[in-house]
Design a protein around this motif. Structure first.
Motif, PDB file in Angstrom:
ATOM      1  N   THR A   1       0.834  -1.205   0.000  1.00 48.05           N
ATOM      2  CA  THR A   1       0.000   0.000   0.000  1.00 48.05           C
ATOM      3  C   THR A   1       0.866   1.251   0.000  1.00 48.05           C
ATOM      4  N   LYS A   2       0.331   2.289  -0.614  1.00 38.99           N
ATOM      5  CA  LYS A   2       0.861   3.643  -0.528  1.00 38.99           C
ATOM      6  C   LYS A   2      -0.312   4.515  -0.113  1.00 38.99           C
ATOM      7  N   PRO A   3      -0.070   5.735   0.377  1.00 35.89           N
ATOM      8  CA  PRO A   3      -1.208   6.587   0.754  1.00 35.89           C
ATOM      9  C   PRO A   3      -2.220   6.720  -0.379  1.00 35.89           C
ATOM     10  N   GLY A   4      -3.457   6.308  -0.119  1.00 32.00           N
ATOM     11  CA  GLY A   4      -4.517   6.399  -1.121  1.00 32.00           C
ATOM     12  C   GLY A   4      -4.383   5.437  -2.270  1.00 32.00           C
ATOM     13  N   CYS A   5      -3.598   4.367  -2.084  1.00 30.42           N
ATOM     14  CA  CYS A   5      -3.334   3.468  -3.215  1.00 30.42           C
ATOM     15  C   CYS A   5      -3.050   2.055  -2.719  1.00 30.42           C
ATOM     16  N   LEU A   6      -3.691   1.077  -3.343  1.00 29.42           N
ATOM     17  CA  LEU A   6      -3.374  -0.332  -3.127  1.00 29.42           C
ATOM     18  C   LEU A   6      -2.632  -0.803  -4.372  1.00 29.42           C
ATOM     19  N   CYS A   7      -1.429  -1.336  -4.188  1.00 32.71           N
ATOM     20  CA  CYS A   7      -0.533  -1.560  -5.325  1.00 32.71           C
ATOM     21  C   CYS A   7      -0.084  -3.016  -5.399  1.00 32.71           C
ATOM     22  N   VAL A   8       0.556  -3.356  -6.500  1.00 33.10           N
ATOM     23  CA  VAL A   8       1.161  -4.668  -6.685  1.00 33.10           C
ATOM     24  C   VAL A   8       2.415  -4.517  -7.542  1.00 33.10           C
ATOM     25  N   SER A   9       3.434  -5.317  -7.226  1.00 29.55           N
ATOM     26  CA  SER A   9       4.665  -5.289  -8.028  1.00 29.55           C
ATOM     27  C   SER A   9       5.133  -6.722  -8.258  1.00 29.55           C
ATOM     28  N   TYR A  10       5.938  -6.913  -9.290  1.00 29.37           N
ATOM     29  CA  TYR A  10       6.523  -8.225  -9.566  1.00 29.37           C
ATOM     30  C   TYR A  10       7.703  -8.069 -10.516  1.00 29.37           C
ATOM     31  N   ASP A  11       8.471  -9.159 -10.659  1.00 27.02           N
ATOM     32  CA  ASP A  11       9.558  -9.210 -11.635  1.00 27.02           C
ATOM     33  C   ASP A  11       9.072  -9.991 -12.844  1.00 27.02           C
ATOM     34  N   LEU A  12       9.146  -9.387 -14.010  1.00 27.92           N
ATOM     35  CA  LEU A  12       8.771 -10.052 -15.254  1.00 27.92           C
ATOM     36  C   LEU A  12       9.946 -10.869 -15.767  1.00 27.92           C
ATOM     37  N   LYS A  13       9.675 -12.131 -16.127  1.00 25.35           N
ATOM     38  CA  LYS A  13      10.694 -13.014 -16.681  1.00 25.35           C
ATOM     39  C   LYS A  13      10.175 -13.631 -17.984  1.00 25.35           C
ATOM     40  N   GLY A  14      11.092 -14.158 -18.783  1.00 29.60           N
ATOM     41  CA  GLY A  14      10.704 -14.803 -20.035  1.00 29.60           C
ATOM     42  C   GLY A  14      11.239 -14.042 -21.230  1.00 29.60           C
ATOM     43  N   LYS A  15      10.359 -13.718 -22.165  1.00 29.52           N
ATOM     44  CA  LYS A  15      10.784 -13.008 -23.373  1.00 29.52           C
ATOM     45  C   LYS A  15      11.223 -11.579 -23.076  1.00 29.52           C
ATOM     46  N   MET A  16      10.749 -11.026 -21.963  1.00 29.40           N
ATOM     47  CA  MET A  16      11.205  -9.717 -21.493  1.00 29.40           C
ATOM     48  C   MET A  16      11.528  -9.842 -20.013  1.00 29.40           C
TER      49      MET A  16
END
Length: 319
Positions: free
Chosen positions: A102-117
């Protein structure tokens, strides 16, 4: 001068041959749920699934979510090249090290992309469905650009009106608008939001044209929300309290707390004025709509406007 057309092709569009004769350069399959079954749609789930799969027989290149249910049946008889995305396998576009935060006023998601990029991704739209949606977006965009920074910036800034749309009025709690207007979409939304461990999950929603869906939505909200505020949506030619009473039949099947506030603006006011630190409040059912239909007349009603009016009328301090 048009260089690219993005077309949403429904299962009915395929069934009724509205896109027969098209050969799409790219056909995208995201997921399928047991919905759209009925006398005016599909006779059963097998028919629905078959019609969905038709897309991969009239495109050159298919991009598919390999984690989706029934994916083997969707791919049966496909005539296109296939590119894959997902989380649970060795796919062309794979999300690893997924974090919900979470950030103020925001529910977020992150990840590492793998594969072709291969690059880090951050999205300010909550939930695992955002991971899958973004993987799909990256897969299609990889055919149009190699500029990783452009893709990252677009994903970080993407917002869709009425779809988990956060209205930033307070750092104490999170307020969002979403179009979830049946039990399946509401359950998906609430399940995603519970992963952020809110102090309370508060759901404000009204009715549906179908009585059965009213019962189902009531049960889902009561089971997954800590607190439900039952109100009015588009009553059309019905009395709002009749619709509310149908919803309450479902609400009482589970053990969540609830109140009824028939006027939608008053219901939103109640949610804001009674919010507790750490709450996530969802205004469900209207989403992008800017009207309320009563007795055959559409009256202007935009929840963003209602929120602003409430903040001014009750002198609630924003942020």
């Amino acid at each position: 001068g048009c260089k690219c057309v993005v077309m949403e092709v429904s299962s009915q569009g395929l069934m009724l041959h509205r896109v027969s004769g098209f050969t799409f350069d790219y056909g995208i399959f995201t997921n399928i749920e047991p919905d759209h079954i009925g006398p005016n749609e599909h006779k059963d789930f097998d028919d629905y699934l078959h019609c969905k799969s038709m897309l991969l027989k009239q495109c050159k290149h298919g991009i598919v979510n390999m984690d989706a249910d029934f994916i083997d049946r969707v791919l049966e008889g496909h005539t296109c090249d296939i590119e894959t995305y997902g989380v649970n396998g060795d796919y062309d576009f794979k999300a690893q090290d997924i974090k919900l935060f979470t950030k103020p006023g925001c529910l977020c998601v992150s990840y590492d992309l793998k594969g072709k990029m291969d690059f880090p991704v951050e999205i300010h739209v909550p939930g695992m469905f955002s991971v899958y949606n973004s993987l799909c977006a990256i897969a299609i965009c990889s055919h149009f650009t190699e500029n990783v920074e452009k893709i990252q910036t677009a994903l970080e800034n993407v917002k869709v009106k009425g779809r988990v749309e956060i209205i930033p009025i307070s750092k104490r709690f999170t307020l969002m608008i979403d179009y979830a207007h049946n039990a399946m979409s509401l359950e998906s939304l609430l399940t995603s939001l519970k992963q952020y461990n809110p102090k309370r999950l508060v759901t404000v929603f009204g009715g549906n044209r179908s009585k059965e869906r009213r019962f189902e939505m009531g049960e889902v909200s009561s089971r997954l929300s800590d607190f439900t505020i039952v109100t009015s949506d588009n009553p059309r030619f019905e009395e709002p309290m009749d619709i509310i009473n149908d919803i309450l039949v479902g609400v009482k099947k589970a053990d969540g707390e609830y109140v009824t506030v028939p006027d939608r603006k008053d219901a939103i006011r109640y949610a804001i004025l009674n919010a507790k630190d750490g709450d996530v409040i969802i205004l469900a059912g209207k989403g992008h709509e800017d009207y309320q239909e009563i007795k055959g007349v559409k009256h202007p009603m935009d929840e963003r406007v209602l929120i602003k009016e409430i903040m001014e009328e009750d002198q609630v301090k924003a942020i």
